[in-house]
Design an enzyme around this catalytic site. Sequence first.
Site, PDB file in Angstrom:
ATOM      1  N   CYS A 137       0.746  -0.965  -0.404  1.00  0.00           N
ATOM      2  CA  CYS A 137       0.356   0.281   0.023  1.00  0.00           C
ATOM      3  C   CYS A 137       0.977   1.311   0.567  1.00  0.00           C
ATOM      4  CB  CYS A 137      -0.909   0.259   1.221  1.00  0.00           C
ATOM      5  SG  CYS A 137      -2.015   1.488   0.994  1.00  0.00           S
ATOM      6  N   CYS A 140      -0.643   3.843   2.067  1.00  0.00           N
ATOM      7  CA  CYS A 140      -0.214   4.451   3.794  1.00  0.00           C
ATOM      8  C   CYS A 140       1.098   4.111   3.866  1.00  0.00           C
ATOM      9  CB  CYS A 140      -0.294   2.162   3.951  1.00  0.00           C
ATOM     10  SG  CYS A 140      -2.784   1.696   3.139  1.00  0.00           S
ATOM     11  N   ASP A 141       2.185   3.469   2.957  1.00  0.00           N
ATOM     12  CA  ASP A 141       3.701   3.277   3.764  1.00  0.00           C
ATOM     13  C   ASP A 141       4.746   4.331   2.978  1.00  0.00           C
ATOM     14  OD1 ASP A 141       2.187   1.762   5.595  1.00  0.00           O
ATOM     15  OD2 ASP A 141       2.979   0.187   3.791  1.00  0.00           O
TER      16      ASP A 141
END
Length: 314
Positions: A137, A140-141
């Site tokens: 992701c 997200c990261d």
Amino acid sequence: MAKIIETDVLIIGSGPAGYTAAIYAARANLKPHLVSGLEPGGQLTITTDVENYPGFGEVIQGPWLMEQMKEQAVKVGTEFHHDIISNVEFNNNPFHAETDSGIKFITKSIIIATGAQARWLNIETENKFKGFGISACATCDGFFFKDQDIIVVGGGNSAVEESLYLTNFASKVTLVHRRNTLRAEKILQERLFKHPKIDVIWDHVVEEFIGSNEPLALEEIKLRNVNNNSEKIIKATGAFIAIGHDPATSLFKNKIKMDDENYIITKPDSTETNIKGVYAAGDVKDKVFRQAVTAAGMGCMAALEAEKYLAENY
Ligand code: NAP
């Protein structure tokens, strides 16, 4: 003691399909209950810019869009449960479903909109570095990889979009693809090839993720050329796996008709499954289009079909 809820429509899943089904079912006065699952909002909550969902002149953010859908569904009368369905029985109608928190639903119809999940490479060293350099992701990261060299694995829209997005953080992004052409849309490919921070390595697969143990951290990636089996090692402290998705259907295994890739089968031009009163909408049944707008369309179809079923059978 378990809480028992009797309802006309139970919707499982909270992506565009689930929320749209909820909006239509609620507006048909069916007072639907929606159980969100682990990731309320589904895949769009782990994406950033959305510029292909109609109705918005400006680029919008995936998580924001899902918040709006939820708000709309609740406003028109959906009962929202942040919970997980742990078991479902289709043997007799009304059907039964249980949640992790102990709710027992007795429901005349069910709309399955559980979506799909990211696929992993499933090589031994992948698990070791998941969360320590390896992610599925970018949204997200990506932030954690500021000024680092990273790779993205895959050749579809997701891989290309993630590569472009990751250039906001990384110093260099290398897209590693197992063939010599991408399946991503041409407009995305053009952006990718033009980008000064992105390189593409064609015809290669990941053989091994290599890094330190203490602290656990990815440092290098061993790649294999699929044409001549030669290997090379590139330096990268991050790896984003963007190789597609699997439908979230384990809950329904052996209980409903699925194809050999575990996508739920529905009748042509319909969301009706092989069980009367059970409908499937969105990525859980669709491996062709997989778009938020097509999922939403199928959610609408499922609610209208459930409404018709209830009117004819109850
Ligand atoms: P996808 O289109 O199925 O692409 C998966 C990619 O990963 C393919 O290039 C595939 O290679 C590669 N791959 C699969 N397994 C692999 C493995 N074990 N090792 C190495 N490579 C592997 O998946 P996606 O990119 O996630 O997209 C899914 C759907 O969502 C598509 O329909 C896409 O159009 C849609 N989508 C749309 C948008 C948008 O409209 N903005 C954004 C994201 C996704 P091969 O090409 O060799 O098969």
